[in-house]
Design a protein around this motif. Structure first.
Motif, PDB file in Angstrom:
ATOM      1  N   SER A 170      36.997  37.385  42.754  1.00 46.53           N
ATOM      2  CA  SER A 170      36.175  36.999  41.603  1.00 46.53           C
ATOM      3  C   SER A 170      35.091  38.042  41.355  1.00 46.53           C
ATOM      4  CB  SER A 170      35.521  35.633  41.858  1.00 46.53           C
ATOM      5  OG  SER A 170      36.487  34.621  41.992  1.00 46.53           O
ATOM      6  N   LEU A 171      34.425  38.452  42.420  1.00 44.80           N
ATOM      7  CA  LEU A 171      33.367  39.455  42.282  1.00 44.80           C
ATOM      8  C   LEU A 171      33.938  40.773  41.788  1.00 44.80           C
ATOM      9  CD1 LEU A 171      30.426  40.230  42.595  1.00 44.80           C
ATOM     10  CD2 LEU A 171      30.832  40.622  45.030  1.00 44.80           C
ATOM     11  N   LEU A 172      35.098  41.142  42.298  1.00 45.42           N
ATOM     12  CA  LEU A 172      35.751  42.382  41.843  1.00 45.42           C
ATOM     13  C   LEU A 172      36.023  42.339  40.344  1.00 45.42           C
ATOM     14  CD1 LEU A 172      38.637  44.289  43.566  1.00 45.42           C
ATOM     15  CD2 LEU A 172      38.831  43.713  41.157  1.00 45.42           C
ATOM     16  N   PHE A 173      36.600  41.227  39.864  1.00 42.49           N
ATOM     17  CA  PHE A 173      36.931  41.113  38.445  1.00 42.49           C
ATOM     18  C   PHE A 173      35.675  41.133  37.572  1.00 42.49           C
ATOM     19  CE2 PHE A 173      40.911  38.822  39.975  1.00 42.49           C
ATOM     20  CZ  PHE A 173      41.737  39.895  39.686  1.00 42.49           C
ATOM     21  N   LEU A 174      34.629  40.471  38.034  1.00 46.31           N
ATOM     22  CA  LEU A 174      33.387  40.438  37.258  1.00 46.31           C
ATOM     23  C   LEU A 174      32.714  41.798  37.216  1.00 46.31           C
ATOM     24  CD1 LEU A 174      32.196  36.962  38.452  1.00 46.31           C
ATOM     25  CD2 LEU A 174      32.472  37.611  36.045  1.00 46.31           C
ATOM     26  N   LEU A 175      32.731  42.515  38.326  1.00 48.81           N
ATOM     27  CA  LEU A 175      32.192  43.874  38.326  1.00 48.81           C
ATOM     28  C   LEU A 175      33.033  44.777  37.420  1.00 48.81           C
ATOM     29  CD1 LEU A 175      31.283  44.372  42.106  1.00 48.81           C
ATOM     30  CD2 LEU A 175      29.682  44.316  40.173  1.00 48.81           C
ATOM     31  N   ASP A 176      34.337  44.568  37.450  1.00 50.99           N
ATOM     32  CA  ASP A 176      35.222  45.354  36.594  1.00 50.99           C
ATOM     33  C   ASP A 176      34.898  45.113  35.123  1.00 50.99           C
ATOM     34  OD1 ASP A 176      37.299  47.158  36.144  1.00 50.99           O
ATOM     35  OD2 ASP A 176      38.833  45.595  36.102  1.00 50.99           O
ATOM     36  N   LEU A 177      34.659  43.850  34.768  1.00 48.54           N
ATOM     37  CA  LEU A 177      34.267  43.528  33.391  1.00 48.54           C
ATOM     38  C   LEU A 177      32.959  44.205  33.009  1.00 48.54           C
ATOM     39  CD1 LEU A 177      35.131  39.714  33.275  1.00 48.54           C
ATOM     40  CD2 LEU A 177      36.216  41.514  31.898  1.00 48.54           C
ATOM     41  N   ALA A 178      32.095  44.426  34.012  1.00 46.32           N
ATOM     42  CA  ALA A 178      30.808  45.085  33.769  1.00 46.32           C
ATOM     43  C   ALA A 178      30.917  46.605  33.838  1.00 46.32           C
ATOM     44  CB  ALA A 178      29.776  44.596  34.774  1.00 46.32           C
ATOM     45  N   GLY A 179      32.129  47.118  34.074  1.00 44.24           N
ATOM     46  CA  GLY A 179      32.335  48.558  34.087  1.00 44.24           C
ATOM     47  C   GLY A 179      32.169  49.216  35.432  1.00 44.24           C
ATOM     48  N   VAL A 180      32.247  48.434  36.511  1.00 45.60           N
ATOM     49  CA  VAL A 180      32.127  48.978  37.864  1.00 45.60           C
ATOM     50  C   VAL A 180      33.393  48.646  38.648  1.00 45.60           C
ATOM     51  CG1 VAL A 180      30.826  48.950  40.036  1.00 45.60           C
ATOM     52  CG2 VAL A 180      29.615  48.753  37.854  1.00 45.60           C
ATOM     53  N   GLU A 181      34.071  49.662  39.131  1.00 49.32           N
ATOM     54  CA  GLU A 181      35.340  49.476  39.829  1.00 49.32           C
ATOM     55  C   GLU A 181      35.134  49.588  41.338  1.00 49.32           C
ATOM     56  OE1 GLU A 181      38.192  51.206  36.238  1.00 49.32           O
ATOM     57  OE2 GLU A 181      37.526  52.561  37.834  1.00 49.32           O
ATOM     58  N   SER A 182      35.453  48.493  42.048  1.00 45.93           N
ATOM     59  CA  SER A 182      35.280  48.442  43.496  1.00 45.93           C
ATOM     60  C   SER A 182      36.550  47.890  44.117  1.00 45.93           C
ATOM     61  CB  SER A 182      34.062  47.587  43.868  1.00 45.93           C
ATOM     62  OG  SER A 182      34.219  46.260  43.389  1.00 45.93           O
ATOM     63  N   SER A 183      36.448  47.383  45.357  1.00 43.02           N
ATOM     64  CA  SER A 183      37.624  46.871  46.051  1.00 43.02           C
ATOM     65  C   SER A 183      37.210  45.742  46.973  1.00 43.02           C
ATOM     66  CB  SER A 183      38.275  47.996  46.869  1.00 43.02           C
ATOM     67  OG  SER A 183      39.259  47.495  47.744  1.00 43.02           O
ATOM     68  N   THR A 184      38.149  44.826  47.230  1.00 44.53           N
ATOM     69  CA  THR A 184      37.882  43.807  48.246  1.00 44.53           C
ATOM     70  C   THR A 184      38.236  44.335  49.626  1.00 44.53           C
ATOM     71  OG1 THR A 184      40.092  42.867  48.036  1.00 44.53           O
ATOM     72  CG2 THR A 184      38.348  41.907  46.662  1.00 44.53           C
ATOM     73  N   GLY A 185      39.104  45.332  49.674  1.00 47.04           N
ATOM     74  CA  GLY A 185      39.539  45.854  50.954  1.00 47.04           C
ATOM     75  C   GLY A 185      40.482  44.932  51.686  1.00 47.04           C
ATOM     76  N   SER A 186      40.944  43.869  51.033  1.00 44.98           N
ATOM     77  CA  SER A 186      41.838  42.914  51.678  1.00 44.98           C
ATOM     78  C   SER A 186      43.206  42.935  51.019  1.00 44.98           C
ATOM     79  CB  SER A 186      41.257  41.499  51.603  1.00 44.98           C
ATOM     80  OG  SER A 186      41.107  41.101  50.268  1.00 44.98           O
ATOM     81  N   ALA A 187      44.194  42.439  51.747  1.00 47.27           N
ATOM     82  CA  ALA A 187      45.549  42.401  51.213  1.00 47.27           C
ATOM     83  C   ALA A 187      45.728  41.171  50.337  1.00 47.27           C
ATOM     84  CB  ALA A 187      46.549  42.371  52.363  1.00 47.27           C
ATOM     85  N   CYS A 188      46.688  41.244  49.425  1.00 44.69           N
ATOM     86  CA  CYS A 188      47.018  40.090  48.593  1.00 44.69           C
ATOM     87  C   CYS A 188      48.530  39.918  48.636  1.00 44.69           C
ATOM     88  CB  CYS A 188      46.540  40.324  47.166  1.00 44.69           C
ATOM     89  SG  CYS A 188      46.720  38.900  46.078  1.00 44.69           S
ATOM     90  N   THR A 189      48.974  38.821  49.204  1.00 42.37           N
ATOM     91  CA  THR A 189      50.398  38.589  49.399  1.00 42.37           C
ATOM     92  C   THR A 189      50.870  37.472  48.493  1.00 42.37           C
ATOM     93  OG1 THR A 189      50.139  39.222  51.717  1.00 42.37           O
ATOM     94  CG2 THR A 189      52.173  38.096  51.122  1.00 42.37           C
TER      95      THR A 189
END
Length: 409
Positions: free
Chosen positions: A313-332
């Motif tokens: 959620s935080l990643l998507f919200l930061l992305d909407l604000a123009g900041v690209e980051s990572s959770t560093g976790s896998a998604c299966t």
């Protein structure tokens, strides 16, 4: 233009690498061919081999070109296991840190399922550092049963540097080879393959300003390794396949550029990272920095957990604000999973799910940090409003945070 804070995933190509790759793409020739074009391509490959070896403190003959870090890890771990086990069938144990990248983790587990390997997971402390006393205990317990040790040089999620040279020293007492995944470390911190005493070391081009799709395995000249793939006998008959001359030349150019200014850039990124860490702590006071202290972590890595936030959620919200980051976790299968690294460090699942990794690189500036610190408080508040995603899929989580993001305008 978005602010890019995910250099640990891939970093923009360096100008030097782009120039060299563009030049080589306009040329032709298989480096295994004997005519003029082939000899020219071979010369470009061998020049690159020498450059890369110099950048990593190795002999040119120790450089085995691969398609990237994942292939290099597979080649090292499988190849060492098979060679050592063939020499002595009692050698079935693999000592592997619990915080490895999945390129090593999944390879070791495959050997366990299909090749009779017995995996010993080396525990880490709360900073993600492998416990040397546990390494020593496992080595001394039954050294004749150990095929290899594999411990990464620097963790890709929390940035913690591992005591690789001390682990090599412990293993050398019993003549046991050590492999290290140095994909995150090469180009970020000083390393020297020869001085480290490692038998094998994996690196990748796109983590330091080279192109995607090229990497290398540094392999000691006396080290026996069983090939994973067979064919034309290229690369010491260890890694067959036609060599990608443009990518290899660009990889070497990037490695030369980054290592020539390593100390200056390391200091710059370390200062920028420390400013980012201080700013996050000020703007989101309950955020918790994960990983080793600044002197024991990668200069460009800042990894936090945010209580009450779902990392995606935080990643998507930061992305909407123009900041690209990572959770560093896998998604299966579309279901967010907590990081195995954070769990190994002792975090519970709920805490681990609130992870966010910010990583800096050669294109990072003070303005990037400013943009993150401006966007983070509101993004964090809205991520907490969305709540932990629980059993929602990533798509549902994205839709939720998108609605929250649009409601702020």
């Amino acid at each position: 233009m978005p602010v890019y804070l995910d250099h640990a995933a891939t970093t923009p190509m360096a100008a030097e690498a782009l120039t060299v790759m563009t030049r080589e793409l306009a040329r032709t020739g298989n480096p295994s061919s004997l005519h003029g074009a082939g000899r020219r391509a071979r010369r470009a490959v061998e020049d690159a081999r020498e450059t890369l070896a110099a950048a990593a403190g190795a002999h040119p003959s120790e450089v085995i070109f691969t398609s990237g870090g994942t292939e290099a890890d597979n080649l090292a771990v499988k190849g060492l296991y098979w060679a050592r086990h063939d020499e002595n069938p009692r050698r079935t144990r693999i000592l592997c840190s619990a915080v490895e990248h999945h390129a090593v983790l999944d390879t070791v587990e495959w050997l366990e399922r299909h090749e009779g390997a017995e995996v010993v997971w080396l525990p880490v402390d709360e900073n993600g550092t492998v416990l040397l006393e546990e390494v020593e205990r496992e080595l001394d317990k039954e050294p004749e049963s150990v095929a290899l040790v594999t411990v990464m040089w620097a963790n890709n999620e929390v940035g913690t540097l591992q005591p690789v040279e001390q682990i090599v020293e412990l293993a050398n007492r019993h003549g046991i080879p050590v492999h290290s995944d140095a994909v995150q470390a090469f180009g970020s911190v000083p390393l020297n393959f020869r001085a480290s005493g490692l038998s094998a070391m994996s690196v990748s081009g796109h983590k330091l300003g080279g192109p995607v799709g090229v990497g290398a395995l540094f392999l000691g000249r006396a080290v026996k390794l069983t090939p994973v793939q067979h064919g034309g006998g290229q690369e010491r008959d260890v890694r067959s396949g036609t060599l990608d001359t443009p990518a290899i030349a660009a990889f070497a150019a990037a490695a030369e550029a980054v290592t020539s200014s390593l100390e200056v850039e390391r200091e710059r990124l370390g200062s920028l990272r420390d400013r980012l860490i201080s700013g996050v702590r000020e703007t989101v006071p309950d955020a918790v920095l994960r990983g080793a202290p600044s002197s024991g972590r990668l200069p460009g890595n800042a990894h936090f957990t945010f209580p009450g936030c779902e990392g995606d959620s935080l990643l998507f919200l930061l992305d909407l604000a123009g900041v690209e980051s990572s959770t560093g976790s896998a998604c299966t299968a579309g279901v967010p999973r907590p990081s195995h690294v954070l769990l190994a460090m002792g975090l519970d699942e709920a805490t681990a799910r609130g992870a966010q990794r910010f990583t800096l690189g050669h294109s990072s500036t003070d303005a990037d940090v400013d943009a993150l610190l401006k966007a983070l408080p509101e993004a964090c508040a809205r991520a907490r409003q969305a709540g932990m995603a629980g059993h929602e899929s990533s798509i549902q989580t994205a839709a939720t945070v998108a609605r929250l993001g649009s409601s702020s305008h």
